[in-house]
Motif scaffolding. Structure first.
Motif, PDB file in Angstrom:
ATOM      1  N   TYR A 168       0.740  -1.380  -0.037  1.00  0.00           N
ATOM      2  CA  TYR A 168      -0.035  -0.179   0.005  1.00  0.00           C
ATOM      3  C   TYR A 168       0.872   1.226   0.086  1.00  0.00           C
ATOM      4  N   LYS A 169       0.678   2.098  -0.992  1.00  0.00           N
ATOM      5  CA  LYS A 169       1.457   3.383  -1.237  1.00  0.00           C
ATOM      6  C   LYS A 169       0.551   4.322  -0.289  1.00  0.00           C
ATOM      7  N   ASN A 170       0.997   4.889   0.603  1.00  0.00           N
ATOM      8  CA  ASN A 170       0.544   5.894   1.381  1.00  0.00           C
ATOM      9  C   ASN A 170       0.823   7.371   1.041  1.00  0.00           C
ATOM     10  N   GLU A 171      -0.325   7.923   0.124  1.00  0.00           N
ATOM     11  CA  GLU A 171      -0.021   9.157  -0.517  1.00  0.00           C
ATOM     12  C   GLU A 171      -1.052  10.174  -0.045  1.00  0.00           C
ATOM     13  N   GLU A 172      -1.750   9.863   1.267  1.00  0.00           N
ATOM     14  CA  GLU A 172      -2.701  10.888   1.846  1.00  0.00           C
ATOM     15  C   GLU A 172      -2.419  10.892   3.312  1.00  0.00           C
ATOM     16  N   ASN A 173      -1.317  10.304   3.599  1.00  0.00           N
ATOM     17  CA  ASN A 173      -0.823  10.500   5.192  1.00  0.00           C
ATOM     18  C   ASN A 173      -1.910   9.801   6.261  1.00  0.00           C
ATOM     19  N   LEU A 174      -2.441   8.649   5.615  1.00  0.00           N
ATOM     20  CA  LEU A 174      -3.309   7.853   6.640  1.00  0.00           C
ATOM     21  C   LEU A 174      -2.607   6.943   7.369  1.00  0.00           C
ATOM     22  N   SER A 175      -3.063   6.583   8.570  1.00  0.00           N
ATOM     23  CA  SER A 175      -2.302   5.628   9.465  1.00  0.00           C
ATOM     24  C   SER A 175      -2.948   4.320   9.514  1.00  0.00           C
ATOM     25  N   PHE A 176      -2.041   3.573   9.138  1.00  0.00           N
ATOM     26  CA  PHE A 176      -2.218   2.025   9.054  1.00  0.00           C
ATOM     27  C   PHE A 176      -2.707   1.382  10.339  1.00  0.00           C
ATOM     28  N   GLU A 177      -3.697   0.582  10.529  1.00  0.00           N
ATOM     29  CA  GLU A 177      -4.377   0.122  11.502  1.00  0.00           C
ATOM     30  C   GLU A 177      -4.151  -1.608  11.746  1.00  0.00           C
ATOM     31  N   ASP A 178      -4.537  -1.980  10.410  1.00  0.00           N
ATOM     32  CA  ASP A 178      -4.475  -3.580  10.600  1.00  0.00           C
ATOM     33  C   ASP A 178      -4.963  -4.044   9.046  1.00  0.00           C
ATOM     34  N   ILE A 179      -4.510  -5.255   8.677  1.00  0.00           N
ATOM     35  CA  ILE A 179      -4.700  -5.946   7.525  1.00  0.00           C
ATOM     36  C   ILE A 179      -5.567  -7.441   7.987  1.00  0.00           C
ATOM     37  N   SER A 180      -6.403  -7.506   6.916  1.00  0.00           N
ATOM     38  CA  SER A 180      -7.168  -8.673   6.883  1.00  0.00           C
ATOM     39  C   SER A 180      -6.305 -10.088   6.614  1.00  0.00           C
ATOM     40  N   HIS A 181      -7.063 -11.407   7.356  1.00  0.00           N
ATOM     41  CA  HIS A 181      -6.084 -12.352   7.152  1.00  0.00           C
ATOM     42  C   HIS A 181      -5.651 -12.891   5.714  1.00  0.00           C
ATOM     43  N   ASN A 182      -6.471 -12.783   4.779  1.00  0.00           N
ATOM     44  CA  ASN A 182      -6.450 -12.870   3.419  1.00  0.00           C
ATOM     45  C   ASN A 182      -5.318 -12.011   2.933  1.00  0.00           C
ATOM     46  N   GLY A 183      -4.967 -10.710   3.470  1.00  0.00           N
ATOM     47  CA  GLY A 183      -4.209  -9.748   2.850  1.00  0.00           C
ATOM     48  C   GLY A 183      -4.576  -8.723   1.801  1.00  0.00           C
ATOM     49  N   LYS A 184      -6.268  -8.843   1.845  1.00  0.00           N
ATOM     50  CA  LYS A 184      -6.699  -8.265   0.666  1.00  0.00           C
ATOM     51  C   LYS A 184      -7.362  -6.919   1.186  1.00  0.00           C
ATOM     52  N   LEU A 185      -7.620  -6.763   2.485  1.00  0.00           N
ATOM     53  CA  LEU A 185      -8.367  -5.596   2.912  1.00  0.00           C
ATOM     54  C   LEU A 185      -7.374  -4.844   4.039  1.00  0.00           C
ATOM     55  N   ILE A 186      -7.344  -3.594   3.933  1.00  0.00           N
ATOM     56  CA  ILE A 186      -6.473  -2.914   4.914  1.00  0.00           C
ATOM     57  C   ILE A 186      -7.329  -1.799   5.594  1.00  0.00           C
ATOM     58  N   ALA A 187      -7.177  -1.764   6.785  1.00  0.00           N
ATOM     59  CA  ALA A 187      -7.913  -0.651   7.791  1.00  0.00           C
ATOM     60  C   ALA A 187      -6.926   0.346   8.171  1.00  0.00           C
ATOM     61  N   LEU A 188      -7.526   1.719   7.644  1.00  0.00           N
ATOM     62  CA  LEU A 188      -6.719   2.989   7.781  1.00  0.00           C
ATOM     63  C   LEU A 188      -7.681   3.989   8.551  1.00  0.00           C
ATOM     64  N   THR A 189      -6.791   5.006   9.139  1.00  0.00           N
ATOM     65  CA  THR A 189      -7.540   6.105   9.860  1.00  0.00           C
ATOM     66  C   THR A 189      -6.920   7.303   9.530  1.00  0.00           C
ATOM     67  N   LYS A 190      -7.834   8.543   9.646  1.00  0.00           N
ATOM     68  CA  LYS A 190      -7.186   9.807   9.292  1.00  0.00           C
ATOM     69  C   LYS A 190      -7.651  10.512  10.417  1.00  0.00           C
ATOM     70  N   SER A 191      -6.938  11.333  11.029  1.00  0.00           N
ATOM     71  CA  SER A 191      -7.207  12.351  12.338  1.00  0.00           C
ATOM     72  C   SER A 191      -7.750  13.383  11.498  1.00  0.00           C
ATOM     73  N   ILE A 192      -8.980  13.991  11.999  1.00  0.00           N
ATOM     74  CA  ILE A 192      -9.510  15.090  11.526  1.00  0.00           C
ATOM     75  C   ILE A 192      -9.251  16.301  12.598  1.00  0.00           C
ATOM     76  N   THR A 193      -9.697  15.949  13.838  1.00  0.00           N
ATOM     77  CA  THR A 193      -9.354  16.898  15.120  1.00  0.00           C
ATOM     78  C   THR A 193      -8.886  16.091  16.144  1.00  0.00           C
ATOM     79  N   THR A 194      -8.893  16.401  17.463  1.00  0.00           N
ATOM     80  CA  THR A 194      -8.451  15.783  18.417  1.00  0.00           C
ATOM     81  C   THR A 194      -9.629  14.839  18.839  1.00  0.00           C
ATOM     82  N   SER A 195     -10.952  15.106  18.441  1.00  0.00           N
ATOM     83  CA  SER A 195     -12.060  14.345  19.153  1.00  0.00           C
ATOM     84  C   SER A 195     -12.729  13.731  17.750  1.00  0.00           C
ATOM     85  N   GLU A 196     -12.116  13.782  16.802  1.00  0.00           N
ATOM     86  CA  GLU A 196     -12.734  13.389  15.505  1.00  0.00           C
ATOM     87  C   GLU A 196     -11.603  12.581  14.607  1.00  0.00           C
ATOM     88  N   ASN A 197     -12.040  11.259  13.925  1.00  0.00           N
ATOM     89  CA  ASN A 197     -11.290  10.732  13.224  1.00  0.00           C
ATOM     90  C   ASN A 197     -12.030   9.970  12.195  1.00  0.00           C
TER      91      ASN A 197
END
Length: 201
Positions: A168-197
């Protein structure tokens, strides 16, 4: 009401006893003698635990025998701290993380019995972080900023060839969280504010 008052008074007794107890003093020598331990990864045969400890004065790798609780030091670094990652599945080989001289540019190393450690992420300014084993246990995922110092991309390294592939090429500065067992799905997060992501899949 009377019973409630009696109950509250009874429950308050231990609190008053603790408040009146004088705290124990410790010397600075005792403070510095504290030993820190981190990790706790079972060997493939589950008879040992891999840990990091500063028992030697700096963090090194240790193995704890499950049956005897004996702690054996397996690295002897005197300058750089070594932090345990895990045993390589189905082997006695070990992965650990370390930087050089406190520069905080951590690399991932492979330690094989009676062999010199191998730097698996040798880029001079590459910072790498272990992100878990693949489902087949033939390789592992890791985050690295070798493509762009500002972003951490996701790679998969094959343990046989010791070659890595960009997942996965990260070009939007997202944070990696986890990847599925089959390696086909990735969970990513993006911080918006201190109380929202935001969560991305």
């Amino acid at each position: 009401m009377k019973y409630f008052v009696y109950l509250m008074a009874f429950l308050s007794l231990p609190v008053f006893a603790q408040q009146n107890q004088e705290p124990e003093d410790y010397s600075i020598e005792q403070f510095y003698e504290n030993t820190r331990i981190g990790g706790g990864y079972f060997s493939p045969d589950e008879d040992k635990l891999l840990v990091s400890s500063d028992k030697s004065g700096i963090f090194n790798l240790f193995e704890i025998d499950i049956s005897s609780a004996e702690m054996q030091q397996i690295t002897s670094s005197e300058e750089d701290s070594y932090f345990a990652i895990d045993y390589v599945p189905n082997s006695e080989n070990i992965l650990y993380s370390a930087d050089k001289g406190g520069n905080e540019i951590n690399h991932i190393y492979l330690l094989e019995p009676n062999e010199t450690p191998t730097d698996l992420t040798p880029g001079e300014n590459e910072k790498a972080q272990f992100a878990g084993w693949n489902n087949e246990k033939t390789g592992f995922y890791y985050l690295s900023n070798k493509r762009n110092p500002q972003f951490f991309d996701l790679y998969e390294m094959d343990m046989r060839s010791r070659e890595s592939e960009l997942i996965y090429k990260n070009e939007e500065n997202l944070s990696f969280e986890d990847i599925s067992h089959n390696g086909k799905l990735i969970a990513l997060t993006k911080s918006i504010t201190t109380s929202e992501n935001k969560l991305y899949l």
